[in-house]
Design a protein around this motif. Structure first.
Motif, PDB file in Angstrom:
ATOM      1  N   ARG A 195      47.530   1.645  44.524  1.00 41.90           N
ATOM      2  CA  ARG A 195      46.424   2.256  43.916  1.00 41.90           C
ATOM      3  C   ARG A 195      46.932   3.943  43.535  1.00 41.90           C
TER       4      ARG A 195
ATOM      5  N   ASP B  94      42.811   7.333  38.088  1.00 39.39           N
ATOM      6  CA  ASP B  94      42.547   6.648  39.190  1.00 39.39           C
ATOM      7  C   ASP B  94      43.087   5.397  38.686  1.00 39.39           C
ATOM      8  N   THR B  95      44.681   4.651  38.876  1.00 38.87           N
ATOM      9  CA  THR B  95      45.098   3.586  39.262  1.00 38.87           C
ATOM     10  C   THR B  95      45.183   3.125  39.209  1.00 38.87           C
ATOM     11  N   SER B  96      45.817   1.816  39.369  1.00 37.11           N
ATOM     12  CA  SER B  96      46.645   0.636  40.133  1.00 37.11           C
ATOM     13  C   SER B  96      47.695   1.065  39.848  1.00 37.11           C
TER      14      SER B  96
ATOM     15  N   SER C 150      44.303  -1.571  52.117  1.00 31.68           N
ATOM     16  CA  SER C 150      44.559  -1.105  51.618  1.00 31.68           C
ATOM     17  C   SER C 150      45.950  -0.200  51.692  1.00 31.68           C
TER      18      SER C 150
ATOM     19  N   LEU D  65      46.755   3.208  49.915  1.00 26.36           N
ATOM     20  CA  LEU D  65      46.478   4.295  48.577  1.00 26.36           C
ATOM     21  C   LEU D  65      47.197   5.371  48.424  1.00 26.36           C
TER      22      LEU D  65
END
Length: 209
Positions: free
Chosen positions: A192, A204-206, A15, A17
């Motif tokens: 994210r 904490d967000t997408s 991912s 981040l």
């Protein structure tokens, strides 16, 4: 006050981040802990099968070799060519030097600098120098790439090119990336986004991907 305090965070393999927050919020410290540049006073950091906080010197050196770093200040060696800057992390390792040079040229091509391997940093723009720094971070085939304000010294258009490049490299190679940034536009382009303040996670967000 601790630079990073009570952070409970899981990052999915492969991912991208983003870490956001004002200066002093703990973004860089968290990156340094993930990359084993600094050691945690308490708690546990695990990356894959490696428990970083408990690793001994040899295991820690092996772990650091599996992590790529990109910094705001490019940290290129001015007397070395672009190719030799990319190769710098491998100087202490044994290996086929001809194959390593070919790999460096492949990476320079991948970041849009094919044919510039013999150029000195002073002959290149800031964006081009950051591309060299990204290629250098990739030369060891890292499983984790940590980028600390990688666009901080660049204009907005060049900065977007660099972020687009990082995301394209993530999609191509599947390596996990953590990018610390003040730029909320950059954060929105990541999968994210974590916002930090006073060493703690406050949201904490997408992202937009």
């Amino acid at each position: 006050m601790s630079a990073v305090d009570e952070v409970d965070l899981k990052i999915e393999s492969g991912s991208v981040l983003a870490l956001t927050g004002p200066s002093g919020s703990g973004k860089s410290t968290l990156l340094h802990l993930l990359g084993a540049i600094e050691r945690a006073d308490a708690g546990t950091i695990r990356v894959g099968e490696v428990e970083v906080t408990a690793a001994r010197r040899g295991a820690l050196a092996d772990y650091r070799a599996s992590v790529g770093f990109v910094f705001q200040r490019f940290h290129l060696l001015p007397a070395l060519t672009a190719r030799d800057n990319v190769l710098a992390p491998l100087l202490a390792r044994r290996g086929d030097r001809a194959a390593q040079r070919r790999r460096a040229d492949e990476l320079l091509d991948a970041v849009g600098l094919g044919g510039r391997g013999n150029s000195l940093p002073s002959q290149l723009s800031g964006g081009q120098q950051q591309r060299i720094a990204i290629a250098r971070a990739l030369i060891g085939a890292p499983v984790l790439l940590l980028a600390d304000e990688p666009t901080g010294n660049l204009d907005s258009a060049t900065g977007k090119e660099i972020v687009d490049l990082l995301i394209a490299l993530n999609e191509e190679h599947g390596m996990t990336m953590v990018i610390a940034t003040h730029d909320l536009g950059i954060a929105a382009s990541c999968g994210r986004a974590i916002a930090m303040l006073d060493g703690r996670i406050v949201s904490d967000t997408s992202g937009g991907r």
